[in-house]
Design a protein around this motif. Sequence first.
Motif, PDB file in Angstrom:
ATOM      1  N   GLY A 302      45.238 -19.812 -17.604  1.00  0.00           N
ATOM      2  CA  GLY A 302      44.085 -19.727 -17.492  1.00  0.00           C
ATOM      3  C   GLY A 302      43.499 -18.843 -18.501  1.00  0.00           C
ATOM      4  O   GLY A 302      43.854 -17.874 -18.959  1.00  0.00           O
ATOM      5  N   ALA A 303      42.112 -19.050 -19.153  1.00  0.00           N
ATOM      6  CA  ALA A 303      41.631 -18.170 -20.188  1.00  0.00           C
ATOM      7  C   ALA A 303      39.962 -18.062 -19.874  1.00  0.00           C
ATOM      8  O   ALA A 303      39.448 -18.890 -19.629  1.00  0.00           O
ATOM      9  CB  ALA A 303      41.753 -19.058 -21.519  1.00  0.00           C
ATOM     10  N   MET A 304      39.720 -16.725 -19.923  1.00  0.00           N
ATOM     11  CA  MET A 304      38.393 -16.301 -19.712  1.00  0.00           C
ATOM     12  C   MET A 304      37.350 -16.661 -20.872  1.00  0.00           C
ATOM     13  O   MET A 304      37.771 -16.987 -21.824  1.00  0.00           O
ATOM     14  CB  MET A 304      38.089 -15.160 -19.296  1.00  0.00           C
ATOM     15  N   GLY A 305      35.919 -17.223 -20.573  1.00  0.00           N
ATOM     16  CA  GLY A 305      35.146 -17.172 -21.693  1.00  0.00           C
ATOM     17  C   GLY A 305      34.238 -18.313 -21.285  1.00  0.00           C
ATOM     18  O   GLY A 305      34.222 -19.049 -20.255  1.00  0.00           O
ATOM     19  N   SER A 306      33.076 -18.077 -21.944  1.00  0.00           N
ATOM     20  CA  SER A 306      32.025 -19.153 -21.859  1.00  0.00           C
ATOM     21  C   SER A 306      32.309 -20.547 -22.084  1.00  0.00           C
ATOM     22  O   SER A 306      33.441 -20.529 -22.527  1.00  0.00           O
ATOM     23  CB  SER A 306      30.650 -18.595 -22.518  1.00  0.00           C
TER      24      SER A 306
END
Length: 389
Positions: A302-306
Amino acid sequence: MLDIAEELSRWCEQGRDFAVATVVATNGSAPRQPGAALAVDAEGTAIGSVSGGCVEGAVYELCQQALETGESVTERFGYSDEDAFAVGLTCGGVIDVLVTPVRAGTSRAADTALRPVLAEALAAAARGEAAAVARIVSGPADLMGRALYVRPDATYEGTLGGHPELDRTAAAEAQALLDGGRTATVEIGADGSRCGEPVILLVESSVPPPRMLVFGAIDFASALVRIGKFLGYHVTVCDARPVFATATRFPEADEIVVDWPHRYLDSQELDSRTVLCVLTHDAKFDIPLLERALRLPVAYVGAMGSRRTHEDRLQRLRDAGVSELELARLRSPIGLDLGARTPEETALSIAAEIIASRHGGSGVPLTGAHTPIHHDGASAPTGRIGSVA
């Protein structure tokens, strides 16, 4: 049983007699899965649980009975429509429970054969080593009360008491389940058991905690570390910036690594239970890291960001040669839609997605849904497993 290995290993070292009740099969909305155990010693002390409270009293009495008689017994517990106060699972599920006495200082062959094997397996599991225990839950009555302790390399201690071919077959089946960290029942046909009839084994696996790698030493990472530890992960925080990756900021992390994320990932041997959480949302860290991560046989990436960051990230990964099939594995923006805002709420949404991914959950509210509450429960045998001596 291996879920309470630390306490049971201590009881073995202290020479205590005890009986252990283990869930061997479930059907429907059962609260605990195969391998869950409750143990009672000769003084009446109880540890563990097989049902979360529904049938603990009845199982406690079965354990005391097994200690007195020295005989193993199985019992099925389910919901009773006729008597709301009957011993049963009010959740509507069914569980089969195997109760086995583990006694010292007796001349019974079953006792002298079982205790040292279980003691060795429990000690290994308590040390955090990979270990499996195979026990017969259905088959010839004279083979009940035996156990096989199986190591990751398929070497084993003890015997199930039948033909040597049964031990070899059981060890191979146990090794396969141990490799995946799984607990399950296995049926061995009459030819494989060499006992003249099929044998059903319960194989319990105990493996070291799964790993959670958190990349990016930010405040969201601190909250994720805490919930990762709560869920039983061995948590590593990795960041290339030494001023942020410190024990002071992440006191609950098992390991803190100051290194470029992709370089650290290249140095690790990861398995199918590992989860990777990329919280850096910085292309110079994310792209080389995710390029590698999406090609690894791990459980979750999983990767965070808008959403804008996500679209930009996808294009950069495509430009780096990552295939569409590999990109489909990426959970981004990370987490389930809980409306989370704080680091703690965001960490909870990430953990919820990891759990849903692991067990095949939909992530939708259970209220009004027509999906199973438990997605990966094992089914109980269609016929009752009878009492055994």
